[in-house]
Scaffold this active site. Structure first.
Site, PDB file in Angstrom:
ATOM      1  N   ALA A  62       4.132  -0.390  -5.220  1.00 13.65           N
ATOM      2  CA  ALA A  62       4.595  -1.597  -5.896  1.00 13.65           C
ATOM      3  C   ALA A  62       4.226  -1.522  -7.371  1.00 13.65           C
ATOM      4  O   ALA A  62       3.182  -0.968  -7.721  1.00 13.65           O
ATOM      5  CB  ALA A  62       3.945  -2.823  -5.259  1.00 13.65           C
ATOM      6  N   ARG A  88     -26.602  11.196 -14.734  1.00 15.82           N
ATOM      7  CA  ARG A  88     -26.815  10.355 -15.915  1.00 15.82           C
ATOM      8  C   ARG A  88     -26.850   8.883 -15.488  1.00 15.82           C
ATOM      9  O   ARG A  88     -26.079   8.473 -14.619  1.00 15.82           O
ATOM     10  CB  ARG A  88     -25.650  10.583 -16.901  1.00 15.82           C
ATOM     11  CG  ARG A  88     -25.803   9.910 -18.228  1.00 15.82           C
ATOM     12  CD  ARG A  88     -24.910  10.593 -19.247  1.00 15.82           C
ATOM     13  NE  ARG A  88     -23.517  10.612 -18.817  1.00 15.82           N
ATOM     14  CZ  ARG A  88     -22.614   9.665 -19.130  1.00 15.82           C
ATOM     15  NH1 ARG A  88     -22.969   8.635 -19.856  1.00 15.82           N
ATOM     16  NH2 ARG A  88     -21.374   9.762 -18.727  1.00 15.82           N
ATOM     17  N   LYS A 117     -17.015  10.712   3.496  1.00 14.31           N
ATOM     18  CA  LYS A 117     -18.132  11.404   2.850  1.00 14.31           C
ATOM     19  C   LYS A 117     -19.398  11.290   3.688  1.00 14.31           C
ATOM     20  O   LYS A 117     -20.083  12.276   3.939  1.00 14.31           O
ATOM     21  CB  LYS A 117     -18.378  10.806   1.466  1.00 14.31           C
ATOM     22  CG  LYS A 117     -19.634  11.326   0.822  1.00 14.31           C
ATOM     23  CD  LYS A 117     -20.061  10.453  -0.319  1.00 14.31           C
ATOM     24  CE  LYS A 117     -20.769   9.203   0.138  1.00 14.31           C
ATOM     25  NZ  LYS A 117     -21.023   8.278  -0.973  1.00 14.31           N
ATOM     26  N   CYS A 146     -16.291   6.693   0.657  1.00 10.07           N
ATOM     27  CA  CYS A 146     -17.592   6.446   1.309  1.00 10.07           C
ATOM     28  C   CYS A 146     -17.649   6.911   2.758  1.00 10.07           C
ATOM     29  O   CYS A 146     -18.594   7.599   3.158  1.00 10.07           O
ATOM     30  CB  CYS A 146     -17.931   4.957   1.316  1.00 10.07           C
ATOM     31  SG  CYS A 146     -17.122   3.928   0.085  1.00 10.07           S
ATOM     32  N   GLU A 187     -43.533   1.837   3.921  1.00 12.08           N
ATOM     33  CA  GLU A 187     -44.796   1.122   3.673  1.00 12.08           C
ATOM     34  C   GLU A 187     -45.408   1.508   2.327  1.00 12.08           C
ATOM     35  O   GLU A 187     -46.190   0.756   1.746  1.00 12.08           O
ATOM     36  CB  GLU A 187     -45.799   1.348   4.806  1.00 12.08           C
ATOM     37  CG  GLU A 187     -46.330   2.769   4.916  1.00 12.08           C
ATOM     38  CD  GLU A 187     -47.351   2.930   6.064  1.00 12.08           C
ATOM     39  OE1 GLU A 187     -48.285   2.122   6.152  1.00 12.08           O
ATOM     40  OE2 GLU A 187     -47.183   3.869   6.882  1.00 12.08           O
ATOM     41  N   GLU A 229       0.852  -1.188   0.000  1.00 15.42           N
ATOM     42  CA  GLU A 229       0.000   0.000   0.000  1.00 15.42           C
ATOM     43  C   GLU A 229       0.889   1.240   0.000  1.00 15.42           C
ATOM     44  O   GLU A 229       1.779   1.369   0.826  1.00 15.42           O
ATOM     45  CB  GLU A 229      -0.925  -0.003   1.226  1.00 15.42           C
ATOM     46  CG  GLU A 229      -1.723   1.269   1.432  1.00 15.42           C
ATOM     47  CD  GLU A 229      -2.534   1.704   0.199  1.00 15.42           C
ATOM     48  OE1 GLU A 229      -3.287   0.887  -0.343  1.00 15.42           O
ATOM     49  OE2 GLU A 229      -2.378   2.872  -0.222  1.00 15.42           O
TER      50      GLU A 229
HETATM   51  P1  FAD Z   1      -9.394   1.398  -3.516  1.00 14.59           P
HETATM   52  O1  FAD Z   1     -10.264   1.329  -2.336  1.00 14.59           O
HETATM   53  O2  FAD Z   1      -9.286   2.674  -4.251  1.00 14.59           O
HETATM   54  O3  FAD Z   1      -7.955   0.930  -3.045  1.00 14.59           O
HETATM   55  C1  FAD Z   1      -6.838   0.992  -3.876  1.00 14.59           C
HETATM   56  C2  FAD Z   1      -5.606   1.168  -3.009  1.00 14.59           C
HETATM   57  O4  FAD Z   1      -4.460   0.906  -3.799  1.00 14.59           O
HETATM   58  C3  FAD Z   1      -5.437   2.572  -2.466  1.00 14.59           C
HETATM   59  O5  FAD Z   1      -5.261   2.521  -1.078  1.00 14.59           O
HETATM   60  C4  FAD Z   1      -4.181   3.103  -3.158  1.00 14.59           C
HETATM   61  O6  FAD Z   1      -3.427   3.971  -2.342  1.00 14.59           O
HETATM   62  C5  FAD Z   1      -3.435   1.817  -3.414  1.00 14.59           C
HETATM   63  N1  FAD Z   1      -2.489   1.847  -4.533  1.00 14.59           N
HETATM   64  C6  FAD Z   1      -2.700   2.313  -5.785  1.00 14.59           C
HETATM   65  N2  FAD Z   1      -1.623   2.079  -6.553  1.00 14.59           N
HETATM   66  C7  FAD Z   1      -0.709   1.458  -5.761  1.00 14.59           C
HETATM   67  C8  FAD Z   1       0.609   0.946  -5.993  1.00 14.59           C
HETATM   68  N3  FAD Z   1       1.186   1.005  -7.194  1.00 14.59           N
HETATM   69  N4  FAD Z   1       1.270   0.370  -4.959  1.00 14.59           N
HETATM   70  C9  FAD Z   1       0.689   0.296  -3.725  1.00 14.59           C
HETATM   71  N5  FAD Z   1      -0.546   0.754  -3.468  1.00 14.59           N
HETATM   72  C10 FAD Z   1      -1.239   1.311  -4.483  1.00 14.59           C
HETATM   73  N6  FAD Z   1     -18.568   3.362  -3.049  1.00 14.59           N
HETATM   74  C11 FAD Z   1     -19.684   2.903  -2.441  1.00 14.59           C
HETATM   75  O7  FAD Z   1     -19.979   1.728  -2.522  1.00 14.59           O
HETATM   76  N7  FAD Z   1     -20.486   3.750  -1.710  1.00 14.59           N
HETATM   77  C12 FAD Z   1     -20.204   5.067  -1.565  1.00 14.59           C
HETATM   78  O8  FAD Z   1     -20.943   5.796  -0.912  1.00 14.59           O
HETATM   79  C13 FAD Z   1     -19.029   5.569  -2.180  1.00 14.59           C
HETATM   80  N8  FAD Z   1     -18.674   6.859  -2.049  1.00 14.59           N
HETATM   81  C14 FAD Z   1     -17.532   7.322  -2.600  1.00 14.59           C
HETATM   82  C15 FAD Z   1     -17.188   8.655  -2.422  1.00 14.59           C
HETATM   83  C16 FAD Z   1     -16.040   9.160  -2.980  1.00 14.59           C
HETATM   84  C17 FAD Z   1     -15.681  10.601  -2.759  1.00 14.59           C
HETATM   85  C18 FAD Z   1     -15.196   8.291  -3.747  1.00 14.59           C
HETATM   86  C19 FAD Z   1     -13.939   8.826  -4.358  1.00 14.59           C
HETATM   87  C20 FAD Z   1     -15.522   6.961  -3.934  1.00 14.59           C
HETATM   88  C21 FAD Z   1     -16.691   6.466  -3.363  1.00 14.59           C
HETATM   89  N9  FAD Z   1     -17.077   5.135  -3.531  1.00 14.59           N
HETATM   90  C22 FAD Z   1     -18.231   4.673  -2.937  1.00 14.59           C
HETATM   91  C23 FAD Z   1     -16.303   4.215  -4.389  1.00 14.59           C
HETATM   92  C24 FAD Z   1     -15.406   3.305  -3.559  1.00 14.59           C
HETATM   93  O9  FAD Z   1     -14.572   4.080  -2.742  1.00 14.59           O
HETATM   94  C25 FAD Z   1     -14.588   2.415  -4.482  1.00 14.59           C
HETATM   95  O10 FAD Z   1     -15.446   1.730  -5.361  1.00 14.59           O
HETATM   96  C26 FAD Z   1     -13.761   1.396  -3.710  1.00 14.59           C
HETATM   97  O11 FAD Z   1     -12.908   2.005  -2.789  1.00 14.59           O
HETATM   98  C27 FAD Z   1     -12.946   0.543  -4.690  1.00 14.59           C
HETATM   99  O12 FAD Z   1     -12.127  -0.343  -3.988  1.00 14.59           O
HETATM  100  P2  FAD Z   1     -10.791  -0.889  -4.635  1.00 14.59           P
HETATM  101  O13 FAD Z   1     -10.315  -1.986  -3.749  1.00 14.59           O
HETATM  102  O14 FAD Z   1     -10.996  -1.205  -6.063  1.00 14.59           O
HETATM  103  O15 FAD Z   1      -9.774   0.328  -4.620  1.00 14.59           O
END
Ligand code: FAD
Length: 460
Positions: A115, A207, A51, A48, A443, A35
């Site tokens: 990574a 949309r 927010k 999420c 309801e 990470e």
């Molecule tokens: P992420 O949770 O994005 O995790 C990816 C991780 O990889 C990050 O920690 C990043 O730092 C790390 N990373 C990236 N590249 C590298 C690398 N090369 N080496 C090491 N680490 C790396 N979803 C909902 O279901 N409900 C909601 O209400 C909602 N609200 C949201 C509000 C906002 C403002 C945002 C931006 C997103 C929201 N989402 C919501 C979407 C949700 O956050 C994502 O769908 C979810 O986090 C995706 O998970 P993931 O495991 O794919 O990636």
């Protein structure tokens, strides 16, 4: 047989990566996870969770206003942004700790650095320069907010990433975008007392959502004082003594203390070494995967937002879980994408599951629509002139409910439960036979009797 340092190396400790790592480890795999920022990923650290905390904070404004109708008198409430941000940061630190503890409990090795992929079975760690080998690599790097890099003055804008860390609450906010993140932040800043404008390329916000919900939220946001500038984009942004000024396509100058871009997100694959390793990416940079989340390179899998399928946390978690069970637990299953409930935490909020009316008509031909619009009980004494909307979409031939759309307080909570019924194939008759829970807003979903007839259409 070839020996690897790990059975599984996960890149990205977000929703999908952490779930995959811990499930694979529970099946006996030797797992490491890298990470580059903070454990928990977008959802926990900059999505999420923070927010929803800000959404809660913003909604107290309504509660204070409404309380008077129920006999309460309050001194003028005061809001302090730094207190909220500090409380939010404490909670995120607690959650990050819980994620770390889970990884620890399952003996997943946590590597806190960036990574990249340097071969089908090889990962390079950026800081230490270490190269490790793994039988399977899982890409779970999520997505990042888009900006328009060529826009003059783009260096002055923030995205959702920075919005969570502002030192002061901006008094005037302009948000570019019309998707769920844009409208949620518009409601947050509006509730906290800012002057908010939304500028959006399209004709109407949200949309892909049901038209009735789009219209209802547009009207409610406008009534709450959010200005929606549709069919416009910024042509340039300038920093002046009086704040930031964004110029729209028509030449209008929109002045703000903060200009936030929420114009969509892109898969986080830049510089990850995937193409060199032979992994196929699509036009938007998403990892192309099959139903088992396997990429074009058999030893490399990908889950979550980096695959740009359905970019939601529960989906990423489930994809990670299915991957780990299938590859390391000999339990083969895949994610069902057919009925995914989703919410827009604007104020008032939206909860939705299944087909929109437009999609249902295209998919099933003949559909029946049931709609109810009413003032929620609490709003009456509060003197709040806002209506709730509930809409059921029923496939006429089978009587199956194929869409549930709710606009108003607690819509997300209501729709989560309705999603179970939809998934089970509940018919309109099942909804009708379900006893109402009175008095509640939910309801209404089991008491909608009158078919809605579009102007010019004969009732079926
Ligand atoms: P992420 O949770 O994005 O995790 C990816 C991780 O990889 C990050 O920690 C990043 O730092 C790390 N990373 C990236 N590249 C590298 C690398 N090369 N080496 C090491 N680490 C790396 N979803 C909902 O279901 N409900 C909601 O209400 C909602 N609200 C949201 C509000 C906002 C403002 C945002 C931006 C997103 C929201 N989402 C919501 C979407 C949700 O956050 C994502 O769908 C979810 O986090 C995706 O998970 P993931 O495991 O794919 O990636």
């Amino acid at each position: 047989m070839q020996e690897f340092d790990y059975d599984l190396f996960v890149i990205g400790a977000g929703s999908g990566g952490v779930r995959a790592a811990r499930i694979a480890a529970s099946h006996g795999a030797r797992v490491a996870i890298a990470e580059e920022y903070r454990v928990g990923g977008t959802c926990v650290i900059r999505g999420c969770v923070p927010k929803k905390i800000l959404v809660y904070a913003s909604r107290f404004a309504d509660d204070f206003e409404d309380a008077a109708g129920f006999g309460w008198s309050l001194e003028r409430p005061k809001f302090d942004w730094p207190t909220l941000i500090a409380a939010k940061d404490n909670e995120l630190a607690r959650l990050e700790g819980a994620y770390r503890a889970t990884l620890d409990k399952f003996h997943v090795e946590l590597v806190m650095e960036r990574a990249t992929v340097s071969g089908p079975n090889e990962v390079k760690l950026a800081q230490s320069g270490r190269i490790v080998s793994a039988k399977i690599i899982l890409i779970a790097t999520g997505g990042r907010p888009n900006i328009d890099p060529k826009l003059p003055g783009i260096e002055h804008v923030i995205t959702s990433n920075e919005a969570f860390h502002l030192k002061e609450m901006p008094r005037r906010v302009v948000i570019a975008g019309g998707g769920y993140i844009a409208v949620e932040f518009a409601s947050i800043f509006n509730g906290l007392g800012a002057d908010v404008t939304l500028i959006y390329r399209g004709g109407k916000i949200l949309r892909g959502f049901d038209e009735d919900l789009r219209d209802a939220l547009t009207a409610a946001m406008t009534k709450r004082g959010i200005r929606i500038v549709a069919s416009q984009v910024f042509t340039k942004i300038e920093k002046t003594g009086g704040g930031l000024v964004g110029y729209s396509t028509t030449g209008e100058a929109l002045t703000a203390d903060a200009i936030m871009f929420a114009i969509g997100r892109s898969p986080n694959t830049a510089g990850l070494g995937l193409e060199a390793a032979g992994v196929k990416l699509d036009g938007e940079g998403a990892v192309v995967v099959d139903g088992a989340s396997q990429s074009s390179v058999p030893s490399i899998y990908a889950v979550g937002d980096v695959t740009n399928r359905v970019n939601l946390t529960p989906v990423a978690i489930r994809e990670g879980h299915a991957f780990a069970d299938t590859v390391f637990g000999n339990k083969h299953w895949s994610v069902d994408y057919s009925t995914i409930p989703t919410a827009v935490f604007a104020t008032p909020e939206i909860g939705t599951v299944g087909f929109t009316e437009h999609e249902a008509r295209a998919q099933f031909g003949e559909v029946d629509i049931y709609k109810g619009s009413f003032r929620p009980m609490k709003a009456i004494l509060a003197g709040r002139d806002e209506r709730m909307l509930m809409k059921l979409i029923v496939e006429r031939k089978s009587d199956r409910v194929v869409g549930v759309h709710v606009f108003g307080p607690d819509a997300a909570e209501i729709v989560q439960m309705a999603a179970i019924a939809l998934r089970m194939g509940a018919t309109k008759a099942d909804f009708d036979q379900t006893m109402a829970l009175h008095p509640s807003a939910g309801e209404e979903l089991v008491t909608l009797r009158e078919k809605w007839v579009a102007p010019g259409e004969a009732a079926g």
